[in-house]
Motif scaffolding. Structure first.
Motif, mmCIF file in Angstrom:
data_model
loop_
_atom_site.group_PDB
_atom_site.id
_atom_site.type_symbol
_atom_site.label_atom_id
_atom_site.label_comp_id
_atom_site.label_asym_id
_atom_site.label_seq_id
_atom_site.Cartn_x
_atom_site.Cartn_y
_atom_site.Cartn_z
ATOM 1 N N ILE A 126 56.710 25.614 15.344
ATOM 2 C CA ILE A 126 56.345 26.468 16.469
ATOM 3 C C ILE A 126 57.631 27.071 17.038
ATOM 4 O O ILE A 126 58.635 26.369 17.191
ATOM 5 C CB ILE A 126 55.664 25.630 17.581
ATOM 6 N N ASP A 127 57.595 28.357 17.346
ATOM 7 C CA ASP A 127 58.790 28.978 17.930
ATOM 8 C C ASP A 127 58.578 29.342 19.394
ATOM 9 O O ASP A 127 59.329 28.939 20.261
ATOM 10 C CB ASP A 127 59.176 30.222 17.137
ATOM 11 N N LEU A 128 57.546 30.142 19.646
ATOM 12 C CA LEU A 128 57.268 30.551 21.021
ATOM 13 C C LEU A 128 56.110 29.722 21.560
ATOM 14 O O LEU A 128 55.109 29.524 20.871
ATOM 15 C CB LEU A 128 56.896 32.037 21.057
ATOM 16 N N ILE A 129 56.248 29.256 22.789
ATOM 17 C CA ILE A 129 55.205 28.413 23.380
ATOM 18 C C ILE A 129 54.742 29.039 24.683
ATOM 19 O O ILE A 129 55.529 29.188 25.616
ATOM 20 C CB ILE A 129 55.728 26.993 23.651
ATOM 21 N N GLY A 130 53.479 29.407 24.746
ATOM 22 C CA GLY A 130 52.911 29.867 26.010
ATOM 23 C C GLY A 130 52.742 28.666 26.911
ATOM 24 O O GLY A 130 52.212 27.646 26.493
ATOM 25 N N THR A 131 53.217 28.776 28.146
ATOM 26 C CA THR A 131 53.148 27.592 28.991
ATOM 27 C C THR A 131 52.919 27.994 30.443
ATOM 28 O O THR A 131 52.830 29.181 30.765
ATOM 29 C CB THR A 131 54.427 26.740 28.825
ATOM 30 N N ALA A 132 52.792 27.007 31.311
ATOM 31 C CA ALA A 132 52.523 27.270 32.718
ATOM 32 C C ALA A 132 52.921 26.054 33.510
ATOM 33 O O ALA A 132 52.783 24.931 33.044
ATOM 34 C CB ALA A 132 51.041 27.561 32.923
ATOM 35 N N SER A 373 51.787 31.406 41.755
ATOM 36 C CA SER A 373 53.166 31.111 41.372
ATOM 37 C C SER A 373 53.497 31.954 40.136
ATOM 38 O O SER A 373 52.648 32.174 39.283
ATOM 39 C CB SER A 373 53.264 29.620 41.061
ATOM 40 N N ILE A 374 54.747 32.446 40.044
ATOM 41 C CA ILE A 374 55.060 33.326 38.906
ATOM 42 C C ILE A 374 55.069 32.584 37.583
ATOM 43 O O ILE A 374 55.067 33.201 36.523
ATOM 44 C CB ILE A 374 56.419 34.048 39.078
ATOM 45 N N THR A 375 55.099 31.263 37.644
ATOM 46 C CA THR A 375 55.072 30.523 36.391
ATOM 47 C C THR A 375 53.665 30.023 36.067
ATOM 48 O O THR A 375 53.493 29.081 35.308
ATOM 49 C CB THR A 375 56.061 29.346 36.422
ATOM 50 N N HIS A 376 52.677 30.696 36.634
ATOM 51 C CA HIS A 376 51.296 30.406 36.219
ATOM 52 C C HIS A 376 51.118 30.785 34.751
ATOM 53 O O HIS A 376 50.232 30.299 34.056
ATOM 54 C CB HIS A 376 50.322 31.191 37.094
ATOM 55 N N GLY A 377 51.952 31.704 34.279
ATOM 56 C CA GLY A 377 52.008 32.048 32.868
ATOM 57 C C GLY A 377 53.459 32.310 32.535
ATOM 58 O O GLY A 377 54.132 33.027 33.254
ATOM 59 N N ALA A 378 53.976 31.697 31.491
ATOM 60 C CA ALA A 378 55.373 31.898 31.140
ATOM 61 C C ALA A 378 55.540 31.587 29.662
ATOM 62 O O ALA A 378 54.717 30.898 29.074
ATOM 63 C CB ALA A 378 56.280 30.993 31.969
ATOM 64 N N MET A 379 56.611 32.113 29.075
ATOM 65 C CA MET A 379 56.861 31.820 27.669
ATOM 66 C C MET A 379 58.111 30.964 27.577
ATOM 67 O O MET A 379 59.096 31.185 28.280
ATOM 68 C CB MET A 379 57.054 33.121 26.899
ATOM 69 N N THR A 440 44.328 37.098 21.180
ATOM 70 C CA THR A 440 45.742 36.735 21.153
ATOM 71 C C THR A 440 46.114 35.866 22.343
ATOM 72 O O THR A 440 47.150 35.224 22.338
ATOM 73 C CB THR A 440 46.639 37.988 21.177
ATOM 74 N N ASN A 441 45.246 35.840 23.348
ATOM 75 C CA ASN A 441 45.475 35.008 24.537
ATOM 76 C C ASN A 441 46.891 35.131 25.074
ATOM 77 O O ASN A 441 47.536 34.136 25.386
ATOM 78 C CB ASN A 441 45.177 33.540 24.237
ATOM 79 N N PHE A 442 47.367 36.323 25.173
ATOM 80 C CA PHE A 442 48.751 36.531 25.605
ATOM 81 C C PHE A 442 48.790 36.554 27.132
ATOM 82 O O PHE A 442 48.783 37.594 27.765
ATOM 83 C CB PHE A 442 49.266 37.841 25.010
ATOM 84 N N TRP A 443 48.846 35.347 27.700
ATOM 85 C CA TRP A 443 48.856 35.226 29.162
ATOM 86 C C TRP A 443 50.247 34.850 29.650
ATOM 87 O O TRP A 443 50.399 34.257 30.713
ATOM 88 C CB TRP A 443 47.840 34.178 29.607
ATOM 89 N N TRP A 444 51.257 35.143 28.857
ATOM 90 C CA TRP A 444 52.604 34.655 29.156
ATOM 91 C C TRP A 444 53.602 35.795 29.143
ATOM 92 O O TRP A 444 54.762 35.602 28.851
ATOM 93 C CB TRP A 444 53.008 33.608 28.124
ATOM 94 N N GLY A 445 53.171 36.972 29.448
ATOM 95 C CA GLY A 445 54.120 38.070 29.441
ATOM 96 C C GLY A 445 53.422 39.405 29.606
ATOM 97 O O GLY A 445 53.905 40.431 29.155
ATOM 98 N N ARG A 446 52.262 39.397 30.267
ATOM 99 C CA ARG A 446 51.607 40.670 30.536
ATOM 100 C C ARG A 446 52.438 41.442 31.555
ATOM 101 O O ARG A 446 53.176 40.857 32.340
ATOM 102 C CB ARG A 446 50.189 40.434 31.068
ATOM 103 N N ASN A 447 52.272 42.747 31.516
ATOM 104 C CA ASN A 447 53.228 43.592 32.201
ATOM 105 C C ASN A 447 52.476 44.778 32.786
ATOM 106 O O ASN A 447 51.947 45.613 32.039
ATOM 107 C CB ASN A 447 54.251 44.035 31.143
ATOM 108 N N ASP A 448 52.411 44.865 34.108
ATOM 109 C CA ASP A 448 51.629 45.931 34.742
ATOM 110 C C ASP A 448 52.147 47.324 34.404
ATOM 111 O O ASP A 448 51.398 48.292 34.456
ATOM 112 C CB ASP A 448 51.602 45.733 36.266
ATOM 113 N N ASP A 449 53.428 47.442 34.059
ATOM 114 C CA ASP A 449 53.956 48.756 33.692
ATOM 115 C C ASP A 449 53.282 49.297 32.442
ATOM 116 O O ASP A 449 53.226 50.500 32.225
ATOM 117 C CB ASP A 449 55.463 48.664 33.426
#
Lengths: 547, 320
Positions: A126-132, A373-379, A440-449
């Motif tokens: 595993i390389d990238l880990i979605g976490t919170a 909290s901003i770390t509700h989703g983080a990589m 993809t469940n990408f909840w660790w780096g979504r970006n409003d821009d």
């Protein structure tokens, strides 16, 4: 005599041997894999330092595979759309950073245990880990050395856009012992405060003209639904909802602000006017808990949930809500934004054009809402990753590159989504969610821009509620507090156990005796498990940090 | 092995120097046959032994087992602090006693019945049918039981309602679970256990039974005086082995059938389920090993005691 002694010793060591490998299942395999994993991590970190001195010459000559781990079930094998999206994405990733991405899914069943177990393997798979930090064990894993400490140089070199987009204060919130471990999803508007989504049209029929405004209104609502719609289960809860229920009740009846990441019950915190004095409402707010126990007994008698709710693991309440089999769903605002929108397959809106979904949020009565909290989703990057620098480069693209972002979050344009003249997303003609959606469940780096608004969402209702939140919310105050719980861990674990066991009975009205008795018994058990010691220890750490 | 050596020593007599080598050579075939078992136990029981150390450290991924900080008995403290250690150990042991005693009685009973069956066809079919539940995963057993017993739409309650009787709510009544769990366990295990006894019955010398018949023994006398005594060594050995595991609960069964329904915990909580709930979110290897060690030490004591008792009563049947 000698032989007897020998036999005894042999027997002893055999039984002990079972201890070491039998009952502690994963421990040995995990441990042996670890030592090598740690070695690898060290080796790669050293190469990083070498590389970062010469930022221009990032060596990407070797094609590597980056595995990204996320929670949530894998896509249905019948649907190949995720693979197709990945194929297109990997073409771009190969061109830009000579890497390809693979997704590793942790299914929701027992997700926390499986999540931690997969991280613990530390074999470089595993390389990238979605976490919170609040709903997944980001800090405990960081402390145990599962995540790679990210130096500023590494981030500047390999994830420059992410580095720039996150402010210095936010990076500070991602540090433990001076090292950055997490890359936060801090530029994405969402609300994950919990509450009940319910049928607003039915609530109006029940005489609640403004919808549900309080817990008492919910009682009225459930009673009405049970009588008027006998085929509908008011709320087909499973046995795991107790914590959110009592937490929601306390939020609704006090100024309590909980500290994330100590235990799943979030049993310690401060109050809005006195944020840095730690207390546990589960010990102090006795009257409130008694009232809660009484109301839940009433709900149980009304038949809000199934009788065997505590053994009910097969509930599919959210899906049932969409098709009108249940009348309420307890979850966070983000889930409600889906439920209140007329999307494909949400038959309640097809069957009844008056159907509306309202949201009663916990804290509505007292205006007690805390922003996320901003770390509700983080990589995070795994400490065992063989290619941490490439993992960072891939993440930087997924998060900041418009093309990669759209592919990874929405899928292939024209198949999984399309864009209308307002620049909003909609589902193309002939779209079939079973085959054309991606996971993809990408909840660790979504970006409003880079977010493209979903045209099917009920933005009027959603933006009203968001505006209401914005007017009353406070920011999460304890972002920098990473509790050191080593000395009180065993107490916390026993408290968890007590909380779970009693609260299940209280929150589903399954206790025997009176509400006063069960609450007194619960609080007595908490005290003898040392809840006051834990509070005192947390207070000491608070004082050290904030005073 | 000890016996083999003793025999060999007396056989070779005075030539002590060449004794061991000769013995080893003489029994080479037997030793070769033992080898897989010896390798197995060496690899899976002896080699991980140093790993017990993990129960005394505050484990972290970087340090591994021997690099993590030593914290003495703190991992055991958690069990003691819960104040439940006694209750949990009691539940675990009582359930296991019920499983062992009833399980063996039933298995012997079934084995004897099978042995007395005349129709070969019927014997095979019933044996297979009893064996099948053994292969059903505990997860499925849990679902099966839930669908039979749940209050709102369970099979049992549907029938009760149709018969005009009152509904039965076992999932909110802790008192019925000891019986239910024992029944479920027996249903799953009896088929398997009876095979061992059935094999033992097959091993009883047919001549003795013939002789008894000639002497006019009836069926019951045959069972009482020949088969049951013939099963005694098997029973004793199986009991001794079972004693070693008496504080190790059947996690699969309890977790899947009872789940996390805390109403039922007073009668169904065993060491494994408690530890699982308390430590699962933390993923604490050290603590799990500490509990494993605690269970093993008690298991060891139990084996020693029961072996001692067996030796007092029936020296031939003791393990060592």
């Amino acid at each position: 005599m000698k032989r007897k002694l020998l036999a005894t010793l042999l027997c002893a060591s055999m039984v002990l041997g079972l201890a070491a490998c039998g009952s502690s299942a994963g421990s040995d395999s995990g441990a042996t894999a670890n030592t090598s994993g740690a070695g690898d991590a060290q080796a790669t970190t050293t190469t990083d330092d070498g590389a970062s001195t010469d930022a221009a010459a990032i060596d990407t000559s070797e094609h590597v595979k980056i595995v990204y781990m996320t929670t949530g079930g894998a896509p249905d094998p019948a649907s190949s759309q995720t693979d197709e999206m990945l194929e297109q994405l990997n073409a771009i990733l190969t061109e830009k950073v000579n890497a390809e991405l693979e997704i590793y899914y942790i299914d929701w069943t027992d997700y926390l245990a499986n999540y931690n177990l997969t991280i613990a393997q530390m074999d470089g798979s595993i390389d990238l880990i979605g976490t919170a930090s609040d709903w997944l064990d980001a800090w405990p894993n960081a402390k145990k050395g599962a995540f790679l400490p990210l130096t500023e140089e590494m981030l500047q070199t390999y994830a420059p856009k992410t580095w720039e987009s996150v402010s210095a204060e936010h990076w500070d919130l991602c540090k433990y012992n001076e090292n950055i471990y997490l890359m936060p999803e801090d530029n994405y508007a969402q609300w994950t405060n919990h509450g009940y989504a319910y049928r607003l049209d039915w609530a109006k029929e029940a005489g609640l003209a403004d919808g549900v405004q309080s817990w008492e209104d919910l009682t009225t609502y459930f009673k009405y639904v049970k009588e008027a719609y006998p085929d509908v289960i008011p709320w087909d809860s499973d046995g795991t909802q107790y914590g959110q229920m009592v937490g929601g009740w306390i939020t609704s009846h006090s100024d309590y602000v909980s500290i994330d990441g100590i235990n799943s019950g979030a049993m310690w915190g401060g109050s809005k006017d006195d944020l840095y004095t730690v207390y546990s409402p589960y010990v102090t707010d006795t009257d409130s808990l008694v009232a809660f126990a009484e109301m839940m007994k009433e709900w149980d008698e009304i038949g809000v949930w199934k009788t065997d709710v505590l053994n009910n693991t097969a509930s599919d309440n959210r899906e049932d809500f969409k098709i009108g089999r249940v009348a309420a769903e307890q979850h966070h605002t983000q889930t409600w934004t889906d439920l209140c929108s007329h999307k494909e397959g949400y038959t309640i809106y097809d069957d009844d054009e008056d159907a509306e979904t309202g949201f009663f949020y916990f804290g509505q009565e007292t205006g007690n809402v805390v922003a996320l909290s901003i770390t509700h989703g983080a990589m995070a990057v795994s400490a065992a990753s063989n290619n941490p620098e490439r993992a960072l480069m891939v993440y930087d693209l997924l998060r900041n590159d418009p093309e990669c972002y759209a592919l990874f979050n929405y899928g292939v344009k024209g198949v999984s989504y399309d864009i209308n003249e307002d620049g909003m997303r909609f589902l193309p003609e002939g779209y079939n969610s079973a085959t054309d959606s991606i996971t993809t469940n990408f909840w660790w780096g979504r970006n409003d821009d880079l977010e493209i608004k979903d045209a099917t969402m009920n933005w009027d209702a959603i933006e009203d509620l968001y505006a209401e939140y914005d007017s009353i919310k406070i920011d999460y105050p304890y972002g920098q507090f990473v509790p050191n719980v080593d000395s009180i861990q065993s107490k916390i674990e026993n408290i968890n156990e007590i909380h779970t066991n009693y609260m299940k009975q209280i929150a589903f009205g399954k206790y025997s005796g009176t509400a006063e008795e069960i609450v007194a018994e619960y609080q007595e058990a908490l005290k003898s498990a040392g809840i006051d010691d834990v509070t005192a220890e947390l207070q000491a750490q608070f004082d050290a940090l904030y005073k | 092995m000890g016996k083999g050596k003793a025999v060999a020593a007396s056989a070779t007599g005075g030539k002590k120097k060449r004794g061991i080598r000769e013995t080893l050579w003489k029994y080479r075939t037997l030793e070769l046959m033992c080898l897989p078992a010896i390798i197995f136990f060496f690899m899976f029981s002896y080699m991980p032994l140093p790993g017990i150390y993990v129960a005394f450290v505050n484990y972290n991924y970087q340090g591994g087992i021997f690099g993590s900080p030593f914290i003495g008995l703190q991992n055991f403290q958690f069990l003691a602090e819960s104040g439940k250690l006694f209750e949990l150990t009691k539940n675990t042991i009582l359930y296991n006693l019920a499983f062992i005693i009833l399980g063996n009685i039933l298995a012997i009973f079934v084995a004897i019945l099978l042995n007395e069956m005349r129709s070969k066809w019927f014997k095979k079919v019933s044996q297979t049918m009893m064996f099948l539940p053994y292969f059903i995963s505990q997860v499925l057993v849990g679902i099966l039981v839930y669908n039979l017993l749940n209050y709102d739409y369970g099979f049992v309650n549907t029938i009760l309602v149709k018969l005009g009787l009152e509904k039965w709510g076992p999932y909110s009544d802790p008192t019925v679970w000891p019986v239910l769990l024992v029944i479920i366990h027996l249903w799953q295990q009896t088929g398997y256990n009876s095979v061992v006894y059935f094999a033992a019955i097959m091993g009883i010398d047919a001549e003795i039974i013939e002789a008894a018949k000639v002497d006019g023994a009836n069926g019951f006398q045959k069972i009482r005086y020949i088969i049951l005594p013939g099963l005694r060594p098997t029973l004793v050995i199986l009991l001794l082995f079972a004693m070693g595991g008496i504080v190790k609960g059947n996690f699969g069964l309890f977790y899947n059938v009872v789940g996390t329904n805390s109403i039922l915990f007073p009668t169904t909580d065993i060491i494994e389920t408690y530890v699982y709930r308390a430590a699962t979110t933390e993923f604490n290897f050290s603590r799990a090993s500490a509990v494993g060690l605690y269970q093993s030490i008690i298991g060891f004591i139990m084996v020693m005691i029961s072996n001692f008792v067996v030796k007092k009563i029936e020296p031939d049947y003791s393990l060592f």
